[in-house]
Design an enzyme around this catalytic site. Sequence first.
Site, PDB file in Angstrom:
ATOM      1  N   SER A 135      68.710  28.873  68.820  1.00 41.74           N
ATOM      2  CA  SER A 135      67.997  28.905  67.595  1.00 41.74           C
ATOM      3  C   SER A 135      67.869  28.235  66.627  1.00 41.74           C
ATOM      4  O   SER A 135      68.742  26.720  67.133  1.00 41.74           O
ATOM      5  CB  SER A 135      69.584  29.997  67.415  1.00 41.74           C
ATOM      6  OG  SER A 135      69.115  29.946  65.392  1.00 41.74           O
ATOM      7  N   ARG A 144      25.437  56.042  75.987  1.00 41.63           N
ATOM      8  CA  ARG A 144      26.276  54.256  75.642  1.00 41.63           C
ATOM      9  C   ARG A 144      26.800  54.712  74.380  1.00 41.63           C
ATOM     10  O   ARG A 144      25.781  55.495  73.344  1.00 41.63           O
ATOM     11  CB  ARG A 144      24.833  53.412  75.078  1.00 41.63           C
ATOM     12  CG  ARG A 144      24.910  52.251  75.016  1.00 41.63           C
ATOM     13  CD  ARG A 144      25.080  50.955  75.899  1.00 41.63           C
ATOM     14  NE  ARG A 144      23.719  50.429  76.832  1.00 41.63           N
ATOM     15  CZ  ARG A 144      23.194  51.425  77.784  1.00 41.63           C
ATOM     16  NH1 ARG A 144      24.227  51.708  78.074  1.00 41.63           N
ATOM     17  NH2 ARG A 144      22.206  50.883  78.025  1.00 41.63           N
TER      18      ARG A 144
END
Length: 497
Positions: free
Chosen positions: A338, A377
Amino acid sequence: MTTDRPYGPEDPSGPGGGDGPDGPDRRDGRSGADGGGAVEADSGLLSPVRAGTAAEAATSDRAWLRAMLEAEAALARAQARAGTVPARAARVIGQVAATTTVDPAHLARAARQAANPVVPLVAELRRAVRAVDPRAARHVHQGATSQDILDTAAMLVARRAVETVLDGLDRTAAGLAGLAETHRDTLMAARTLGQHAVPTTFGLKAATWLAGLLQARDRLRNLRLPAQLGGAAGTLAAFGLPTPGVPPGPESSAEPGELAELGELGDPARVLGLAGLFAEELGLDAPGVPWHAERSVIAELGTALAGAAGALGKIATDVILLAQTEVGEVAESSGGRSSAMPHKRNPALSVLVRSAALQVPAYAQVLACAPLAEHERAVGAWQAEWQPLRECLRLTGGAAETAAELVAGLQVFPERMRANADLTGGRLVSERLAAHLGRDVLDRASGRPEPLPETLAGRVPEELFDPQGYLGACGALIDRVLTGYRSVGGGADGKAP
């Protein structure tokens, strides 16, 4: 694109430059979002789970570019085998594609003009080939469309990235098998809805993790990753045409008899066979039909990756909970420091794996919508697949690699597990006792403050209070999972590592 340097914005022949195949030059000279500095690659600063992993390398911009160039080269080779492109032209295209370099940032900017990176890439490849052999340049990208190349490249990238995922899953599975065997009799409390339930073993917990991992691995292994070849709209029509601008005679670079006769070019069997040759050149699965508008391949890939990430995330989630200070039944080998609290030992590896497992399903949801492509497409839906697919691949690969490290270094504390199992004063076997004394008796006894062995002293045999004697089929379930693991190659000697 050149053989010795990347093109830059000052190069008028680069993607988007000049008035060539990519359209008029619309650059304004800016570099980067603010027009000031160069664009930096995504190094994973905000995604450390995949930073520096094999999956990250397999899915980088350069990996995608290399895959597109490989697809172009493979197409030329396949066409040479089919007799529609001269062998010399295919060799030149392959050599140039293998040795050219390209700056992904410049190509990305050029792609804005065509909504995909293949258009400017093909223009650059054709220019580079033309510098070596003008006749060969006519055969670059012959008959293909952008989606053929990008979809095929996606499958190449996916295959390589999935290999890294599978490697991580294999190593994680080996570690889990070892934990299941070592701790098959290590008693702990099973927890349902966050509360102590009945006795179980840490070996069964590890075996359950392993079972989920093996299912996810099988789904990934069984994926079909096909090449895509369909031409402009999936009819393969252009692959049956003669090369534009190449009349028969001395202009052709082919040897006599090397190319198919004009009347043979459109033969359906020849055209259909080209897709198989293309796939074969790349080591991909042969497509049954062009899948440019049938996107189940993408959706299934996303689903399989989400399943793998979920199986890994389950392990990480349980480790995080078991490593809590007040539980303390396992600990990671990572430092887990930490920035503020010196005493902390955070489950950093588990946090990374869980972060990936929470993200991949969201990206896979985009891929699940891929089958909704419009006509032949998709407009935007195809483009929307690319980045989510890359994120699914590299996050899952990063999670698998990290999970292997997590499991290999996991510390297990059997004494703490037993102590925690005793916290409820014998109530861990209340289900068993209720079968002997009735639910009402156990409800009243459980409401008293003293341990159950004191409350029920003399009313049931003492051995019924021993949680080690109420493990059901834990051992048999562990053996079932380990047998399945070994049957598919887990453990070189047939035993769990």
